[in-house]
Design an enzyme around this catalytic site. Structure first.
Site, PDB file in Angstrom:
ATOM      1  N   ASN A  10      13.334  29.477 -19.874  1.00 18.61           N
ATOM      2  CA  ASN A  10      14.162  30.492 -19.607  1.00 18.61           C
ATOM      3  C   ASN A  10      14.444  30.523 -18.188  1.00 18.61           C
ATOM      4  O   ASN A  10      13.280  30.933 -17.435  1.00 18.61           O
ATOM      5  CB  ASN A  10      13.277  31.720 -20.111  1.00 18.61           C
ATOM      6  N   LYS A  12      16.163  32.286 -16.471  1.00 17.69           N
ATOM      7  CA  LYS A  12      16.510  33.741 -15.995  1.00 17.69           C
ATOM      8  C   LYS A  12      17.815  33.497 -15.041  1.00 17.69           C
ATOM      9  O   LYS A  12      18.638  32.596 -15.269  1.00 17.69           O
ATOM     10  CB  LYS A  12      15.412  34.434 -15.440  1.00 17.69           C
ATOM     11  N   HIS A  92      15.639  39.787 -25.128  1.00 21.36           N
ATOM     12  CA  HIS A  92      14.601  39.470 -23.998  1.00 21.36           C
ATOM     13  C   HIS A  92      14.165  40.944 -23.489  1.00 21.36           C
ATOM     14  O   HIS A  92      15.005  41.692 -23.571  1.00 21.36           O
ATOM     15  CB  HIS A  92      14.920  38.635 -22.926  1.00 21.36           C
ATOM     16  N   GLU A  94      13.792  41.714 -20.667  1.00 20.23           N
ATOM     17  CA  GLU A  94      14.385  42.338 -19.560  1.00 20.23           C
ATOM     18  C   GLU A  94      15.688  42.742 -19.745  1.00 20.23           C
ATOM     19  O   GLU A  94      16.288  43.903 -18.910  1.00 20.23           O
ATOM     20  CB  GLU A  94      14.414  40.971 -18.493  1.00 20.23           C
ATOM     21  N   GLU A 166       6.602  38.127 -26.869  1.00 19.34           N
ATOM     22  CA  GLU A 166       6.284  38.109 -25.494  1.00 19.34           C
ATOM     23  C   GLU A 166       5.760  39.666 -25.143  1.00 19.34           C
ATOM     24  O   GLU A 166       6.560  40.521 -25.159  1.00 19.34           O
ATOM     25  CB  GLU A 166       7.314  37.864 -24.717  1.00 19.34           C
ATOM     26  N   GLY A 172       6.197  37.778 -16.220  1.00 21.16           N
ATOM     27  CA  GLY A 172       6.156  37.958 -14.728  1.00 21.16           C
ATOM     28  C   GLY A 172       4.969  38.490 -14.078  1.00 21.16           C
ATOM     29  O   GLY A 172       5.056  38.778 -13.019  1.00 21.16           O
ATOM     30  N   SER A 212       3.939  34.535 -19.086  1.00 24.45           N
ATOM     31  CA  SER A 212       2.824  34.151 -17.914  1.00 24.45           C
ATOM     32  C   SER A 212       2.299  32.692 -18.340  1.00 24.45           C
ATOM     33  O   SER A 212       1.220  32.491 -18.161  1.00 24.45           O
ATOM     34  CB  SER A 212       1.620  34.918 -17.872  1.00 24.45           C
TER      35      SER A 212
HETATM   36  P1  PGA Z   1       7.141  34.246 -17.273  1.00 22.92           P
HETATM   37  O1  PGA Z   1       8.368  34.715 -18.081  1.00 22.92           O
HETATM   38  O2  PGA Z   1       6.766  33.020 -17.614  1.00 22.92           O
HETATM   39  O3  PGA Z   1       7.738  34.256 -15.753  1.00 22.92           O
HETATM   40  O4  PGA Z   1       6.158  35.497 -17.574  1.00 22.92           O
HETATM   41  C1  PGA Z   1       8.664  34.524 -19.313  1.00 22.92           C
HETATM   42  C2  PGA Z   1       9.837  35.012 -20.024  1.00 22.92           C
HETATM   43  O5  PGA Z   1      10.358  36.244 -19.550  1.00 22.92           O
HETATM   44  O6  PGA Z   1      10.410  34.575 -20.628  1.00 22.92           O
END
Ligand code: PGA
Length: 259
Positions: A10, A12, A92, A94, A166, A172, A212
């Protein structure tokens, strides 16, 4: 039968169309037979990435609108995305946080993806407070139920759906549940799918872990018996880390289950 390991990158809102294409190109050679790598660039980079992908890497988008077309400024529909992509992330955390996506909106997006030939990767996860309070299972099961309310084609769902557990507090951050802790949630999701008739004996809806994930921990999640792969955010922007993640996760696993 070998059970595939899914690795979803991903990206982003990172990278330019030119640099995204270079990143995608760098990954192609490293993908063994039983790994399904899905790269999800920002929309503007989708055509450039599509142009350089070999058959070893799938293309996904990070979101779709639930309508096919209409007065929705700035949006992209599933039918448009399907000209390039075979996958879409849906729900997601976010987007739930920043775009106010509710479970019902997420459900409409899942339904539209399935109708328009995109495989939805449905994101489910709890906040830090819900984790601490022991509410994780009830939160993710409610998200799952609501997201699938609009889906009436059970056969298509069973063939196409992928779930991504997740935890919001792991995205993040530098914190994450252990693979065994996360696996409890994966088992609860499978149980709910079976209990609601959305997965039957012999079916298998893949469940991925995200939050993460990096080169050091990817294999522990991706090869855990209750998971089928990982979603990688930050680490997926670094080609060397991605090569290590792919190599670490590329452990052939036998399965009687369909893939
Ligand atoms: P991250 O993000 O690996 O940076 O924690 C994962 C995601 O949001 O899909």
């Amino acid at each position: 039968m070998i059970r595939p390991v899914y690795i979803v990158a991903n990206w982003k809102m990172h990278g330019l169309p030119s640099s995204s294409a270079a990143l995608a190109r760098s990954l192609g050679d490293a993908v063994p037979e039983h790994v399904r790598l899905v790269v999800c660039p920002p929309f503007l980079s989708v055509p450039a990435v599509h142009a350089v992908l070999t058959g070893r890497v799938d293309l996904g988008v990070q979101d779709v609108h639930w309508e096919d077309a209409g007065p929705f400024t700035g949006e992209v529909s599933a039918v448009m995305a399907a000209e390039y992509a075979t996958w879409s992330l849906v729900g997601h955390s976010e987007r739930r946080r920043d775009q106010g996506e509710t479970d019902s909106i997420v459900g409409r997006k899942v339904a539209r993806c399935l109708e328009r030939g995109l495989r939805p990767i449905l994101f489910l996860g709890e906040t830090a407070t819900q984790w601490v309070n022991g509410e994780t299972e009830s939160v993710v099961l409610r998200q799952l139920d609501r997201a699938l309310e609009e889906v009436h084609d059970g056969e298509r769902l069973r063939r196409a759906l992928v779930l991504a557990y997740e935890p919001i507090w792991a995205v993040g951050s530098d914190d994450s549940p252990s693979p065994d802790e996360a696996a409890v949630v994966a088992r609860a999701l499978h149980d709910r799918l079976r209990a609601t008739g959305r997965s039957q004996a012999g079916d298998h809806v893949p469940v991925l872990y995200g939050g993460s994930v990096d080169a050091a921990n990817a294999a522990a999640y991706a090869t855990h018996p209750d998971f089928d792969g990982v979603v990688v955010g930050r680490a997926s922007l670094d080609p060397r880390q991605m090569a290590s993640i792919i190599a670490a996760c590329a452990v052939p696993r036998r399965s009687d289950r369909p893939t």
